[in-house]
Scaffold this active site. Sequence first.
Site, short mmCIF file in Angstrom:
data_model
loop_
_atom_site.label_atom_id
_atom_site.label_comp_id
_atom_site.label_asym_id
_atom_site.label_seq_id
_atom_site.Cartn_x
_atom_site.Cartn_y
_atom_site.Cartn_z
N ASP B 89 -30.14 -27.75 -23.61
CA ASP B 89 -29.76 -26.71 -24.56
C ASP B 89 -30.25 -27.18 -25.94
O ASP B 89 -30.40 -28.37 -26.18
CB ASP B 89 -28.24 -26.60 -24.52
N ASP B 271 -25.98 -20.81 -15.96
CA ASP B 271 -25.26 -22.08 -16.11
C ASP B 271 -23.90 -21.76 -16.66
O ASP B 271 -23.72 -20.80 -17.41
CB ASP B 271 -25.97 -23.03 -17.08
N CYS B 309 -16.76 -24.68 5.38
CA CYS B 309 -17.55 -25.12 4.21
C CYS B 309 -18.20 -26.47 4.54
O CYS B 309 -17.56 -27.36 5.08
CB CYS B 309 -16.65 -25.22 2.98
N CYS B 311 -19.46 -28.60 2.33
CA CYS B 311 -19.53 -29.52 1.19
C CYS B 311 -18.92 -30.87 1.56
O CYS B 311 -18.16 -30.97 2.52
CB CYS B 311 -18.82 -28.91 -0.02
N CYS B 314 -14.95 -30.74 1.78
CA CYS B 314 -14.38 -30.01 2.93
C CYS B 314 -14.71 -30.69 4.25
O CYS B 314 -13.97 -30.54 5.23
CB CYS B 314 -14.87 -28.57 2.94
N HIS B 340 -16.75 -29.81 -4.62
CA HIS B 340 -16.62 -28.58 -3.83
C HIS B 340 -17.07 -27.36 -4.63
O HIS B 340 -17.84 -26.52 -4.14
CB HIS B 340 -15.17 -28.36 -3.37
#
Lengths: 376, 376
Positions: B89, B271, B309, B311, B314, B340
């Site tokens: 940024d 974002d 899930c 991830c 999980c 997650h």
Amino acid sequence: MYELLKKDGMAKRGRFHTVHGTIETPVFMNVGTAAAIKGAVSTDDLRGIKTQVESSNTYHLHVRPGDKVIKQLGGLHKFMNGDKPILTDSGGFQVFSLAGLRKIKEEGVHFHSHIDGKKIFMGPEESMQIQSNLASTIAMAFDECPSSVADRAYMEQSVARTTRWLARCKEEMARLNHLSDTINPKQMLFGINQGGIYEDIRVEHAKQIAAMDLDGYAVGGLAVGESHEDMYRILDSVVPVLPENKPTYLMGVGTPANILEGVDRGIDFFDCVYPTRNGRHGHVYTNHGKLNLFNAKYELDDRPIEEGCQCPTCQRFSRAYLRHLLKSGEMLSQRLLVMHNLWFYNHLMQEIRNALDNGTFAAFRAEYSEKMSKRI
Amino acid sequence: MYELLKKDGMAKRGRFHTVHGTIETPVFMNVGTAAAIKGAVSTDDLRGIKTQVESSNTYHLHVRPGDKVIKQLGGLHKFMNGDKPILTDSGGFQVFSLAGLRKIKEEGVHFHSHIDGKKIFMGPEESMQIQSNLASTIAMAFDECPSSVADRAYMEQSVARTTRWLARCKEEMARLNHLSDTINPKQMLFGINQGGIYEDIRVEHAKQIAAMDLDGYAVGGLAVGESHEDMYRILDSVVPVLPENKPTYLMGVGTPANILEGVDRGIDFFDCVYPTRNGRHGHVYTNHGKLNLFNAKYELDDRPIEEGCQCPTCQRFSRAYLRHLLKSGEMLSQRLLVMHNLWFYNHLMQEIRNALDNGTFAAFRAEYSEKMSKRI
């Protein structure tokens, strides 16, 4: 359960077989008080840092989330998703150091939770029941941990009660291990030697508990403010009285130097919050002493914490980046530094075991102490 | 650099080639403000959660550790030990939202550091120099981000200045990319469209910057308090004016619903701090809405956050364990929940890309909105 592979003076090189796997000793237990290692280190991360066994805390888990909750969820291993051995402290030490207003009676201790002030009673049976619910690999006996400056008269009666409590622990554990809904019916029990810095009380107590044929023996009530010399003197007297064919555990110890001295005196297990607590505050271990990564001199230092270190942190990140994370208050700093410090301790234990295997422990100890005394 | 693979109405499915690898769009950038993702997530962890591109912050890194420090250490990628594309940024947004007392002049902005109050000057050239020192993949132009309730007269003169600043950014970046000691001489520049919720000012500005042939175009100054309807209306007007063969970036957006609407209006990059910030506070995303894991009903819930899930959290841990960690203030909770949530966002983007590839985006969007509206 315990194989004594080799002795070098009093130092023992052992192998301890448990229902959750084999522990090579001497070993350092990684402290995960509330079913997690502080610093965002998960059970999954432990593989990368050579952790053999973790310790968790009976008192903390009893008050939150509750041992009955953990039992319903299948025990600590399932709860934390870990498969390594776990030792649970009995709760005694926390009852005496953390809890509010307490009353010690023959049946146990009445006290107040440090979280919500709720009245709690814990005695030998309750501690065993909680640890059975947690289903740890090794349960610790419920003992009184008296002040290290307690007078002789108090110490004598306290230790006598701790012995009576130990007998009740053993009986209760045997009963629990035979219940049909016990998650780990092979849970083991370690007794704890007490007696402050009174050598004769310590030795007499050690003889009594040695006769009780437990799975292992801890030396408690040390590293609570007494001098290192006192601690080593007590170990010199007590360890020879404990059974050689059982693991020994020096509770709450300590610095790398303390550990070398403990191993030299016949200790198998160690545990301490130093590597996690120091890591969280930016202090990291190297073979040449500790570094404080907040120090401005690391601003542009692109070396790892220690050159050649194989830990996940040193493999990836520089002192400069770690210092930046610390200064910025980024949680990632704590995780990376705790992982380095735990790896450092676990690796030190591996070097100690290698030295014992090779019959070079005395030389290793001398060389290591020499290195540690020279700061870089 | 940008391949437009497919269009579905205004929605774009693209592929953006950079010196640090290819980004499949639409994409969600994972926010690592101070060169680290909050919640103890390291660059190493990003592999497990499908991160394609990370965003870091010019203002924050300029004040700490300093962009010159990072340049000396080889740039952001080397500093963080990451190999994926990084967008920085420009610092403009933080100068206008975080910094103390400031004075905006034609040459740039005089302001005080939010950390130590130190006087800082930042203009287009300074922002480009800092970003060149950081050596990010994509640099953002230095713009003014006026209050969304600024009056029309202020907005017109602010946007005109932002256009003049953009020309200076482009010139300075070209100069920097030709210096021999520039770490990333292929650094790209995205311009930023401003104009608040004045459609005509926005469109006029978009036309001007579109003519400047930049590497990409962001829509800034949205998601700062205006209604979603206003945001969507502005996108409807502005995106068609921006070049189709360049990536578009909707800054600071947003919820899964906002992202679906943004994609539908032709946005490539998003974002937002929501997934990290929510995770740190115990709020986790599922395909059926958010859960607050502090809730007592998860005490004994041995299911993962979301069944099925993939991830890392999980795959390993239950709601009951995560709730316990949160209640105990264990840092590990934040790490696992942030991972997650980032996985959830990254995975949503993958599902969006798949739907675009298969020509089923409209159906996916309708079905997803329907699912999200029904809480479990």
